[in-house]
Design a protein around this motif. Structure first.
Motif, PDB file in Angstrom:
ATOM      1  N   PRO A 199     -17.989  26.296  75.298  1.00 59.88           N
ATOM      2  CA  PRO A 199     -18.831  27.005  74.296  1.00 59.88           C
ATOM      3  C   PRO A 199     -18.307  28.240  73.948  1.00 59.88           C
ATOM      4  O   PRO A 199     -17.953  28.938  74.660  1.00 59.88           O
ATOM      5  CB  PRO A 199     -20.236  26.941  74.862  1.00 59.88           C
ATOM      6  CG  PRO A 199     -19.777  26.741  76.315  1.00 59.88           C
ATOM      7  CD  PRO A 199     -18.487  26.100  76.347  1.00 59.88           C
ATOM      8  N   TYR A 200     -18.715  28.599  72.384  1.00 59.05           N
ATOM      9  CA  TYR A 200     -18.240  30.015  72.010  1.00 59.05           C
ATOM     10  C   TYR A 200     -19.139  30.027  70.635  1.00 59.05           C
ATOM     11  O   TYR A 200     -19.354  29.193  69.849  1.00 59.05           O
ATOM     12  CB  TYR A 200     -16.735  30.077  71.534  1.00 59.05           C
ATOM     13  CG  TYR A 200     -16.138  29.171  70.588  1.00 59.05           C
ATOM     14  CD1 TYR A 200     -15.869  29.595  69.090  1.00 59.05           C
ATOM     15  CD2 TYR A 200     -15.783  27.956  70.739  1.00 59.05           C
ATOM     16  CE1 TYR A 200     -15.598  29.018  68.029  1.00 59.05           C
ATOM     17  CE2 TYR A 200     -15.233  27.112  69.640  1.00 59.05           C
ATOM     18  CZ  TYR A 200     -15.160  27.811  68.468  1.00 59.05           C
ATOM     19  OH  TYR A 200     -14.772  26.907  67.306  1.00 59.05           O
ATOM     20  N   PRO A 201     -19.146  31.112  70.046  1.00 56.35           N
ATOM     21  CA  PRO A 201     -19.940  31.449  68.792  1.00 56.35           C
ATOM     22  C   PRO A 201     -19.048  31.107  67.683  1.00 56.35           C
ATOM     23  O   PRO A 201     -18.847  31.596  67.026  1.00 56.35           O
ATOM     24  CB  PRO A 201     -20.311  32.583  68.742  1.00 56.35           C
ATOM     25  CG  PRO A 201     -19.679  33.516  69.560  1.00 56.35           C
ATOM     26  CD  PRO A 201     -19.063  32.230  70.634  1.00 56.35           C
ATOM     27  N   ALA A 202     -19.361  29.809  67.287  1.00 54.67           N
ATOM     28  CA  ALA A 202     -18.344  28.966  66.142  1.00 54.67           C
ATOM     29  C   ALA A 202     -18.450  29.279  64.701  1.00 54.67           C
ATOM     30  O   ALA A 202     -17.461  29.639  64.141  1.00 54.67           O
ATOM     31  CB  ALA A 202     -18.453  27.314  66.531  1.00 54.67           C
ATOM     32  N   ASP A 203     -19.768  29.485  64.346  1.00 52.86           N
ATOM     33  CA  ASP A 203     -20.097  29.771  62.839  1.00 52.86           C
ATOM     34  C   ASP A 203     -20.895  30.954  62.671  1.00 52.86           C
ATOM     35  O   ASP A 203     -21.242  31.188  61.583  1.00 52.86           O
ATOM     36  CB  ASP A 203     -20.939  28.429  62.182  1.00 52.86           C
ATOM     37  CG  ASP A 203     -22.116  28.298  62.827  1.00 52.86           C
ATOM     38  OD1 ASP A 203     -22.659  29.017  63.707  1.00 52.86           O
ATOM     39  OD2 ASP A 203     -22.818  27.392  62.285  1.00 52.86           O
ATOM     40  N   GLY A 204     -21.184  31.820  63.750  1.00 53.91           N
ATOM     41  CA  GLY A 204     -21.767  33.138  63.351  1.00 53.91           C
ATOM     42  C   GLY A 204     -23.217  33.044  63.515  1.00 53.91           C
ATOM     43  O   GLY A 204     -24.019  33.981  63.582  1.00 53.91           O
ATOM     44  N   GLU A 205     -23.798  31.547  63.652  1.00 44.42           N
ATOM     45  CA  GLU A 205     -25.265  31.643  63.792  1.00 44.42           C
ATOM     46  C   GLU A 205     -25.695  32.148  65.155  1.00 44.42           C
ATOM     47  O   GLU A 205     -26.788  32.541  65.373  1.00 44.42           O
ATOM     48  CB  GLU A 205     -25.647  30.085  63.440  1.00 44.42           C
ATOM     49  CG  GLU A 205     -27.007  30.219  63.148  1.00 44.42           C
ATOM     50  CD  GLU A 205     -27.416  28.606  62.409  1.00 44.42           C
ATOM     51  OE1 GLU A 205     -28.535  28.291  62.685  1.00 44.42           O
ATOM     52  OE2 GLU A 205     -26.450  28.149  61.927  1.00 44.42           O
ATOM     53  N   LEU A 206     -24.743  32.043  66.015  1.00 44.33           N
ATOM     54  CA  LEU A 206     -25.204  32.487  67.400  1.00 44.33           C
ATOM     55  C   LEU A 206     -24.190  33.633  67.918  1.00 44.33           C
ATOM     56  O   LEU A 206     -22.744  33.557  67.449  1.00 44.33           O
ATOM     57  CB  LEU A 206     -24.826  31.307  68.640  1.00 44.33           C
ATOM     58  CG  LEU A 206     -25.927  30.082  68.320  1.00 44.33           C
ATOM     59  CD1 LEU A 206     -25.419  29.036  69.400  1.00 44.33           C
ATOM     60  CD2 LEU A 206     -27.249  30.419  68.527  1.00 44.33           C
ATOM     61  N   THR A 207     -24.437  34.704  68.540  1.00 44.09           N
ATOM     62  CA  THR A 207     -23.541  35.882  68.724  1.00 44.09           C
ATOM     63  C   THR A 207     -22.898  35.581  70.136  1.00 44.09           C
ATOM     64  O   THR A 207     -22.044  36.164  70.457  1.00 44.09           O
ATOM     65  CB  THR A 207     -24.302  37.105  68.641  1.00 44.09           C
ATOM     66  OG1 THR A 207     -25.440  37.085  69.801  1.00 44.09           O
ATOM     67  CG2 THR A 207     -25.171  37.399  67.146  1.00 44.09           C
ATOM     68  N   GLU A 208     -23.626  34.806  71.033  1.00 47.86           N
ATOM     69  CA  GLU A 208     -23.096  34.539  72.252  1.00 47.86           C
ATOM     70  C   GLU A 208     -23.390  32.931  72.776  1.00 47.86           C
ATOM     71  O   GLU A 208     -24.473  32.642  72.392  1.00 47.86           O
ATOM     72  CB  GLU A 208     -23.212  35.584  73.296  1.00 47.86           C
ATOM     73  CG  GLU A 208     -24.687  35.814  73.641  1.00 47.86           C
ATOM     74  CD  GLU A 208     -24.937  37.009  74.454  1.00 47.86           C
ATOM     75  OE1 GLU A 208     -25.495  36.504  75.708  1.00 47.86           O
ATOM     76  OE2 GLU A 208     -24.830  38.121  74.066  1.00 47.86           O
ATOM     77  N   VAL A 209     -22.486  32.298  73.292  1.00 50.43           N
ATOM     78  CA  VAL A 209     -22.954  31.113  73.514  1.00 50.43           C
ATOM     79  C   VAL A 209     -22.148  30.830  74.976  1.00 50.43           C
ATOM     80  O   VAL A 209     -21.131  31.321  75.229  1.00 50.43           O
ATOM     81  CB  VAL A 209     -22.243  30.055  73.069  1.00 50.43           C
ATOM     82  CG1 VAL A 209     -22.740  28.613  73.340  1.00 50.43           C
ATOM     83  CG2 VAL A 209     -22.856  30.232  71.411  1.00 50.43           C
TER      84      VAL A 209
END
Length: 158
Positions: A112-122
């Motif tokens: 997991p990583y913040p792929a599209d900018g909708e999440l800042t950390e994953v």
């Protein structure tokens, strides 16, 4: 991710009036852990969520949103919760009524990583030691997903 085009088109016709939308929550689990991400719009820590596109199957939307937002390939296992979220009024006055369909999903591949900018950390969080989530409804969604119940849960008129 920006507002979907179909919603912008609807807004041109109805202004700020409420729009009924179907949303999905993907509770992605693997080896006693769940994927959570910090939302870029309000800072809340949540499972992956998103809007079902017109004509899209909800389980497919949960899988798509997981890949788009968290960069992880997942597989939807089953519907675990269906409930109406109280009306949301956005800062610009737009209103939406979301029917949320929560799916238990299993991890297939990817970190997991913040792929599209909708999440800042994953990241992965231990199900036995989850942090307190700002939105209690999200805790209920995770609980429904990992409850082991064979049937989906419903709020209200049970």
């Amino acid at each position: 991710m920006p507002t979907p085009e179909f919603i912008l088109t609807l807004r041109e016709k109805i202004g700020h009036d409420p729009i009924p939308l179907v949303g999905v929550t993907a509770v992605v689990v693997h080896e006693g852990r769940v994927i959570l991400g910090r939302r870029s719009d309000n800072g809340s820590l949540t499972p992956v969520t998103g809007i079902v596109d017109p004509g899209e199957e909800p389980a497919d939307a949960a899988v798509r949103e997981t890949l788009e937002e968290a960069g992880v390939q997942a597989r939807a296992i089953r519907l675990v919760l269906a409930h109406q979220i109280p009306r949301v009024t956005y800062g610009n006055g737009d209103q939406a009524d979301y029917l949320d369909l929560t799916f238990l999903c299993e991890w297939v591949s990817g970190e997991p990583y913040p792929a599209d900018g909708e999440l800042t950390e994953v990241g992965w969080y231990d199900l036995d030691d989850l942090p307190e989530l700002e939105l209690p409804d999200m805790t209920a969604r995770i609980a429904a997903a990992v409850s082991g119940a064979a049937e989906a849960q419903f709020y209200g008129g049970r």
